[in-house]
Design an enzyme around this catalytic site. Structure first.
Site, PDB file in Angstrom:
ATOM      1  N   TYR A 148      92.352  59.660  73.790  1.00  0.00           N
ATOM      2  CA  TYR A 148      93.177  58.494  74.108  1.00  0.00           C
ATOM      3  C   TYR A 148      93.211  57.538  72.911  1.00  0.00           C
ATOM      4  O   TYR A 148      94.286  57.156  72.437  1.00  0.00           O
ATOM      5  CB  TYR A 148      92.586  57.807  75.336  1.00  0.00           C
ATOM      6  CG  TYR A 148      93.359  56.622  75.867  1.00  0.00           C
ATOM      7  CD1 TYR A 148      94.538  56.792  76.590  1.00  0.00           C
ATOM      8  CD2 TYR A 148      92.897  55.318  75.662  1.00  0.00           C
ATOM      9  CE1 TYR A 148      95.226  55.700  77.099  1.00  0.00           C
ATOM     10  CE2 TYR A 148      93.583  54.228  76.172  1.00  0.00           C
ATOM     11  CZ  TYR A 148      94.745  54.422  76.889  1.00  0.00           C
ATOM     12  OH  TYR A 148      95.437  53.338  77.393  1.00  0.00           O
ATOM     13  N   ASP A 149      92.013  57.174  72.416  1.00  0.00           N
ATOM     14  CA  ASP A 149      91.931  56.160  71.352  1.00  0.00           C
ATOM     15  C   ASP A 149      92.650  56.624  70.085  1.00  0.00           C
ATOM     16  O   ASP A 149      93.459  55.893  69.509  1.00  0.00           O
ATOM     17  CB  ASP A 149      90.468  55.867  71.000  1.00  0.00           C
ATOM     18  CG  ASP A 149      89.665  55.329  72.182  1.00  0.00           C
ATOM     19  OD1 ASP A 149      90.186  55.337  73.308  1.00  0.00           O
ATOM     20  OD2 ASP A 149      88.514  54.908  71.977  1.00  0.00           O
ATOM     21  N   VAL A 191      88.894  47.776  88.524  1.00  0.00           N
ATOM     22  CA  VAL A 191      89.418  46.833  89.515  1.00  0.00           C
ATOM     23  C   VAL A 191      89.802  47.587  90.798  1.00  0.00           C
ATOM     24  O   VAL A 191      89.416  47.194  91.905  1.00  0.00           O
ATOM     25  CB  VAL A 191      90.620  46.033  88.956  1.00  0.00           C
ATOM     26  CG1 VAL A 191      91.227  45.151  90.047  1.00  0.00           C
ATOM     27  CG2 VAL A 191      90.182  45.171  87.766  1.00  0.00           C
ATOM     28  N   ASN A 193      88.750  50.613  91.740  1.00  0.00           N
ATOM     29  CA  ASN A 193      87.540  51.171  92.367  1.00  0.00           C
ATOM     30  C   ASN A 193      86.815  50.126  93.211  1.00  0.00           C
ATOM     31  O   ASN A 193      86.514  50.362  94.380  1.00  0.00           O
ATOM     32  CB  ASN A 193      86.562  51.646  91.276  1.00  0.00           C
ATOM     33  CG  ASN A 193      86.717  53.124  90.989  1.00  0.00           C
ATOM     34  OD1 ASN A 193      87.691  53.742  91.396  1.00  0.00           O
ATOM     35  ND2 ASN A 193      85.767  53.686  90.264  1.00  0.00           N
ATOM     36  N   GLN A 212      78.284  44.873  80.655  1.00  0.00           N
ATOM     37  CA  GLN A 212      79.410  45.057  79.728  1.00  0.00           C
ATOM     38  C   GLN A 212      80.566  44.179  80.207  1.00  0.00           C
ATOM     39  O   GLN A 212      80.667  43.903  81.411  1.00  0.00           O
ATOM     40  CB  GLN A 212      79.829  46.539  79.639  1.00  0.00           C
ATOM     41  CG  GLN A 212      80.477  47.143  80.865  1.00  0.00           C
ATOM     42  CD  GLN A 212      79.481  47.695  81.876  1.00  0.00           C
ATOM     43  OE1 GLN A 212      78.390  47.182  82.029  1.00  0.00           O
ATOM     44  NE2 GLN A 212      79.880  48.737  82.595  1.00  0.00           N
ATOM     45  N   GLN A 279      81.812  45.228  75.035  1.00  0.00           N
ATOM     46  CA  GLN A 279      82.475  43.935  75.248  1.00  0.00           C
ATOM     47  C   GLN A 279      83.930  44.041  74.788  1.00  0.00           C
ATOM     48  O   GLN A 279      84.271  44.863  73.940  1.00  0.00           O
ATOM     49  CB  GLN A 279      81.775  42.832  74.441  1.00  0.00           C
ATOM     50  CG  GLN A 279      81.650  43.162  72.973  1.00  0.00           C
ATOM     51  CD  GLN A 279      80.956  42.073  72.163  1.00  0.00           C
ATOM     52  OE1 GLN A 279      80.517  41.070  72.714  1.00  0.00           O
ATOM     53  NE2 GLN A 279      80.881  42.267  70.864  1.00  0.00           N
TER      54      GLN A 279
END
Ligand code: NAD
Ligand code: UDP
Length: 318
Positions: A148-149, A191, A193, A212, A279
């Site tokens: 993905y990244d 969110v 979940n 985190q 973060q």
């Protein structure tokens, strides 16, 4: 109105963000083509738009070339949740890279303007906080999130090379965690979940110690940023961070969701996924300056309609 009507292609248009964007563009009086292969999106997300004569759905995979005539393209096609994009990582990279090539080729032929839905994941596990656009990131090229990244990073490269080499009008939005109605209930994002678990009275799965952080943007704010970015002057390409700087730990998010749902769910800790960033917070100075944009909806405010959506979804799909 007629003379202002544009023909707009939204790839990934049946997904969470795409469906809200299609709705907004139709409300502004444009013709909208919603392209999707329905990997993580559904027709249900756009059912309410099907009666609109200015809306059409095209079942298509962006890894394949597309021939059509458009004025603007929003390239959103790509699974966004870690479990979904890691389910078939090769296809994820293909979607980002070949999808970008195909949509850039289409934009070039049509002389269309094109926006890429990039991501805060281009910063990886960031060593600079908050993250400005000038930060090049800290990304593992061979890990579980890399499909993905790195796919999204390569898509950004292609966008800027098409801009420099072919003078294409491009826009790149780096989207930070966004939530709202029509998120996929089982896509594994935090969110959705937590809300689904809270509504069902199930244990809330906090990965790692829950310290985190993420910064959560409500979908309406994000769509406003997309439209402003597309309408910005041609010499403004981005990349521009689009997100809400309000930063929360996962424990804080769980507490808020438990409070708003009145749930009796308990927190349980599960292992932290591979390469999970510690973060994340957008520096949105550039979006404020260039787009006159900043998010308006605070977390509690945005969680309420999101919880109402999932509550209704669970009642009608059980
Ligand atoms: P989503 O999974 O709900 O939507 C993605 C859509 O793309 C789905 O409808 C899916 O079926 C479609 N799709 C996937 N592969 C495709 C392919 N090869 N061809 C055609 N369609 C394909 O996710 P979302 O949250 O709506 O994300 C939309 C875009 O925004 C993605 O590109 C994602 O990377 C980006 N983004 C989202 C967030 C977020 O927090 N929601 C954050 C950063 C970036
Ligand atoms: N997370 C969690 N419980 C869950 C799902 C996710 O604690 O049930 C954590 C996850 O480890 C990450 C954060 O929530 O630290 C955001 O995860 P998400 O998959 O929503 O987005 P991303 O990691 O891509 O930002």
């Amino acid at each position: 109105m007629y003379s202002l009507r544009k023909r707009v292609l939204v790839t990934g248009g049946a997904g969470f963000l795409g469906s809200h964007l299609c709705e907004r563009l139709l409300n502004e009086g444009h013709d909208v083509i919603c392209l999707d292969n329905f990997f993580t999106g559904t027709r249900d997300n756009v059912l309410h738009l099907l009666d609109n004569p200015h809306f059409e759905i095209l079942r298509h995979d962006v890894t394949q070339p597309l021939h059509t005539e458009v004025d603007e393209i929003y390239n959103l096609a790509c699974p966004a949740s870690p479990p979904h994009y890691q389910a078939d990582p090769v296809q994820t990279t293909k979607t980002s890279v070949m999808g970008a090539l195909n949509m850039l080729g289409l934009a070039r032929r049509c002389k269309a303007k094109i926006m890429q839905a990039s991501t805060s994941e281009v910063y990886g596990d960031p060593e600079i906080h908050p993250q400005p656009e000038s930060y090049w990131g800290n990304v593992n090229p061979i890990g579980f999130r890399s499909c993905y990244d790195e796919g999204k990073r390569c898509a950004e490269t292609l966008f800027f090379d098409y801009h420099r080499q072919h003078k294409l009008r491009i826009k790149v939005a780096r989207i930070f965690n966004t939530y709202g109605p029509r998120m996929h209930p089982n896509d594994g994002r935090v969110v959705s979940n937590f809300i689904v678990q809270a509504l069902r009275g199930e244990d809330i799965t906090v990965y790692g110690d829950g310290l985190q952080t993420r910064s959560f943007c409500y979908v309406d704010d994000l769509i406003e940023a997309f439209v402003r970015l597309m309408d910005s002057p041609d010499d403004f390409t981005g990349p521009v961070n689009t997100g809400n700087p309000g930063e929360f730990t996962m424990l804080e998010l769980a507490e808020r969701i438990i409070g708003l749902t009145g749930s009796k769910s308990k927190l349980v800790h599960k292992p932290l996924p591979h390469d999970d960033p510690k973060q994340r917070q957008p520096d949105i100075t550039l979006a404020r300056q260039a787009l006159g944009w900043e998010p308006k909806i605070r977390l509690e405010e945005g969680l309420k309609p999101t919880i109402a959506y999932f509550d209704n979804f669970l009642k009608t799909h059980s």
